[in-house]
Design a protein around this motif. Structure first.
Motif, mmCIF file in Angstrom:
data_model
loop_
_atom_site.group_PDB
_atom_site.id
_atom_site.type_symbol
_atom_site.label_atom_id
_atom_site.label_comp_id
_atom_site.label_asym_id
_atom_site.label_seq_id
_atom_site.Cartn_x
_atom_site.Cartn_y
_atom_site.Cartn_z
ATOM 1 N N THR A 14 0.812 -1.215 0.000
ATOM 2 C CA THR A 14 0.000 0.000 0.000
ATOM 3 C C THR A 14 0.848 1.268 0.000
ATOM 4 N N ALA A 15 1.976 1.248 0.683
ATOM 5 C CA ALA A 15 2.812 2.448 0.734
ATOM 6 C C ALA A 15 3.307 2.810 -0.668
ATOM 7 N N ALA A 16 3.761 1.815 -1.411
ATOM 8 C CA ALA A 16 4.242 2.058 -2.770
ATOM 9 C C ALA A 16 3.102 2.495 -3.681
ATOM 10 N N ALA A 17 1.948 1.838 -3.545
ATOM 11 C CA ALA A 17 0.801 2.193 -4.381
ATOM 12 C C ALA A 17 0.318 3.608 -4.079
ATOM 13 N N ASP A 18 0.264 3.976 -2.798
ATOM 14 C CA ASP A 18 -0.166 5.322 -2.437
ATOM 15 C C ASP A 18 0.782 6.377 -2.990
ATOM 16 N N ARG A 19 2.078 6.096 -2.951
ATOM 17 C CA ARG A 19 3.049 7.042 -3.515
ATOM 18 C C ARG A 19 2.809 7.213 -5.006
ATOM 19 N N PHE A 20 2.554 6.094 -5.682
ATOM 20 C CA PHE A 20 2.305 6.174 -7.124
ATOM 21 C C PHE A 20 1.068 7.012 -7.427
ATOM 22 N N TYR A 21 -0.062 6.692 -6.794
ATOM 23 C CA TYR A 21 -1.303 7.378 -7.130
ATOM 24 C C TYR A 21 -1.279 8.845 -6.750
ATOM 25 N N ASP A 22 -0.601 9.173 -5.652
ATOM 26 C CA ASP A 22 -0.491 10.570 -5.259
ATOM 27 C C ASP A 22 0.314 11.360 -6.288
ATOM 28 N N ALA A 23 1.453 10.799 -6.710
ATOM 29 C CA ALA A 23 2.328 11.506 -7.646
ATOM 30 C C ALA A 23 1.782 11.492 -9.070
ATOM 31 N N ARG A 30 -10.821 9.591 -3.612
ATOM 32 C CA ARG A 30 -11.598 8.818 -4.578
ATOM 33 C C ARG A 30 -10.952 7.477 -4.912
ATOM 34 N N VAL A 31 -9.642 7.354 -4.707
ATOM 35 C CA VAL A 31 -8.950 6.085 -4.925
ATOM 36 C C VAL A 31 -8.182 5.722 -3.672
ATOM 37 N N ARG A 32 -8.463 4.552 -3.123
ATOM 38 C CA ARG A 32 -7.821 4.066 -1.908
ATOM 39 C C ARG A 32 -7.143 2.733 -2.193
ATOM 40 N N THR A 33 -6.322 2.280 -1.272
ATOM 41 C CA THR A 33 -5.650 1.000 -1.439
ATOM 42 C C THR A 33 -5.745 0.181 -0.167
ATOM 43 N N ARG A 34 -5.659 -1.132 -0.332
ATOM 44 C CA ARG A 34 -5.555 -2.028 0.821
ATOM 45 C C ARG A 34 -4.732 -3.241 0.399
ATOM 46 N N VAL A 35 -4.168 -3.907 1.378
ATOM 47 C CA VAL A 35 -3.300 -5.042 1.098
ATOM 48 C C VAL A 35 -4.117 -6.267 0.706
ATOM 49 N N SER A 36 -3.656 -6.956 -0.321
ATOM 50 C CA SER A 36 -4.239 -8.234 -0.711
ATOM 51 C C SER A 36 -3.187 -9.059 -1.441
ATOM 52 N N ASP A 37 -3.205 -10.374 -1.173
ATOM 53 C CA ASP A 37 -2.343 -11.285 -1.931
ATOM 54 C C ASP A 37 -3.189 -12.271 -2.716
ATOM 55 N N ALA A 38 -4.453 -11.918 -2.974
ATOM 56 C CA ALA A 38 -5.338 -12.793 -3.742
ATOM 57 C C ALA A 38 -4.776 -13.007 -5.143
ATOM 58 N N ALA A 39 -4.788 -14.245 -5.590
ATOM 59 C CA ALA A 39 -4.225 -14.577 -6.898
ATOM 60 C C ALA A 39 -5.014 -13.911 -8.018
ATOM 61 N N THR A 40 -4.312 -13.370 -8.983
ATOM 62 C CA THR A 40 -4.935 -12.756 -10.150
ATOM 63 C C THR A 40 -3.972 -12.857 -11.325
ATOM 64 N N SER A 41 -4.517 -12.999 -12.523
ATOM 65 C CA SER A 41 -3.666 -13.049 -13.707
ATOM 66 C C SER A 41 -4.427 -12.502 -14.901
ATOM 67 N N GLY A 42 -3.707 -11.901 -15.829
ATOM 68 C CA GLY A 42 -4.326 -11.368 -17.026
ATOM 69 C C GLY A 42 -5.240 -10.193 -16.751
ATOM 70 N N PHE A 43 -6.217 -10.009 -17.629
ATOM 71 C CA PHE A 43 -7.145 -8.890 -17.525
ATOM 72 C C PHE A 43 -8.054 -9.084 -16.313
ATOM 73 N N ARG A 44 -8.157 -8.075 -15.488
ATOM 74 C CA ARG A 44 -8.943 -8.175 -14.260
ATOM 75 C C ARG A 44 -10.411 -7.810 -14.445
ATOM 76 N N GLY A 45 -10.793 -7.523 -15.663
ATOM 77 C CA GLY A 45 -12.202 -7.289 -15.950
ATOM 78 C C GLY A 45 -12.666 -5.859 -15.790
ATOM 79 N N PHE A 46 -11.775 -4.934 -15.512
ATOM 80 C CA PHE A 46 -12.164 -3.531 -15.362
ATOM 81 C C PHE A 46 -11.016 -2.634 -15.778
ATOM 82 N N THR A 47 -11.342 -1.396 -16.076
ATOM 83 C CA THR A 47 -10.341 -0.350 -16.241
ATOM 84 C C THR A 47 -10.819 0.882 -15.491
ATOM 85 N N MET A 48 -9.888 1.740 -15.131
ATOM 86 C CA MET A 48 -10.191 3.045 -14.553
ATOM 87 C C MET A 48 -9.868 4.108 -15.598
ATOM 88 N N SER A 49 -10.621 5.192 -15.583
ATOM 89 C CA SER A 49 -10.390 6.269 -16.545
ATOM 90 C C SER A 49 -10.390 7.632 -15.870
#
Length: 208
Positions: A14-23, A30-49
Motif C-alpha cells: 500500500t505504501a508504494a501504491a499510495d506514492r504512485f497514485y499521489d504523484a 476517490r482512490v484508496r488502497t488495501r493489502v491483498s495477496d489474492a491470486a490474479t492473472s491477465g485482464f482483471r475485468g475492469f479499467t479506470m479512466s
C-alpha cells in the motif's frame, strides 16, 4: 441516488501504491488502497479512466504516471472521439486518460473532470437491471453494449468484457481476483460478474 464514493484497489504494497497514485494522478480519497495477496492473472475485468479537458493535460498525466513507474499500454493518439492513452500502474491496474477534445485550449493543468470505473460484463443487460434495482440511475444506455450511471464522485459504466479489453489494448483473458472493491452507499454485495461493493466508510488507505 446511489453513489460511488471511492474505489479501493487491492495491492501487495500500500505504501508504494499510495506514492504512485499521489504523484501520478493526485485523486485524493476517490482512490484508496488495501493489502491483498489474492491470486490474479491477465485482464482483471475492469479499467479506470480519467477524463480531462484537453490533449496537453492527457500528456501531463501520462508523463507523471510513467515517471512514477507506470507502463504505457497504448501511446497517446487522436481518434474519432478525441485524444487518449492507456497506462498500467505498477500494481497492475489499467488506466485510460482521455479527452473528448483533439486540440489544446490552453496550458496543461492537473484538473480531472471525471473519474470513471469501467466494468467488463458478460451480460450488460443483466448487470444494468441488477444495478438499477439497487438504486443507480441510468444516464446513458446503448442496448446490450454500454451503460453509464449517474453515480456521484466516481462514474460507473458497464461494457462488454471483450470490447473493454480491446479498447484498453490488452487481451481479454484473465482469472482470479478482480483486486478492486467499490465503496458506495448501496450496501455490501457482489454483482453478477463478481465485483464486490462495500458500505462507504473510513479505514482503507486514501491516496493523496
Amino acid at each position: 441516488m446511489t453513489s460511488i464514493e471511492f474505489i479501493t484497489i487491492e495491492v501487495a504494497d500500500t505504501a508504494a501504491a499510495d506514492r504512485f497514485y499521489d504523484a501520478a494522478f493526485g485523486l485524493g480519497s476517490r482512490v484508496r488502497t488495501r493489502v491483498s495477496d489474492a491470486a490474479t492473472s491477465g485482464f482483471r475485468g475492469f479499467t479506470m479512466s480519467l477524463i480531462v479537458s484537453q490533449p496537453a493535460t492527457v500528456d501531463g498525466f501520462v508523463d507523471s504516471a510513467v515517471a512514477t513507474g507506470a507502463k504505457v499500454v497504448k501511446a497517446a493518439e487522436k481518434s474519432l472521439w478525441g485524444y487518449g492513452a492507456v497506462v498500467q500502474a505498477p500494481d497492475g491496474t489499467i488506466w485510460t486518460i482521455a479527452s473528448s477534445s483533439k486540440k489544446n485550449s490552453g496550458p496543461a493543468t492537473r484538473e480531472v473532470e471525471a473519474v470513471v470505473l469501467q466494468l467488463g460484463c458478460e451480460d450488460v443487460g443483466a448487470s444494468k437491471r441488477f444495478y438499477a434495482e439497487r438504486g443507480l440511475t441510468v444516464s446513458k444506455s446503448f442496448g446490450g453494449r454500454y451503460v453509464e450511471f449517474d453515480s456521484g464522485p466516481v462514474k460507473l459504466t458497464l461494457n462488454k468484457r471483450k470490447a473493454l479489453a480491446k479498447n484498453a489494448g490488452v487481451a481479454a483473458e484473465g482469472s482470479g481476483a478482480h483486486r478492486i472493491v467499490i465503496g458506495g452507499d448501496a450496501g455490501a454485495f457482489s454483482d453478477p460478474d463478481g465485483f464486490a461493493w462495500e458500505a462507504a466508510r473510513s479505514g482503507a488507505s486514501a491516496t493523496g
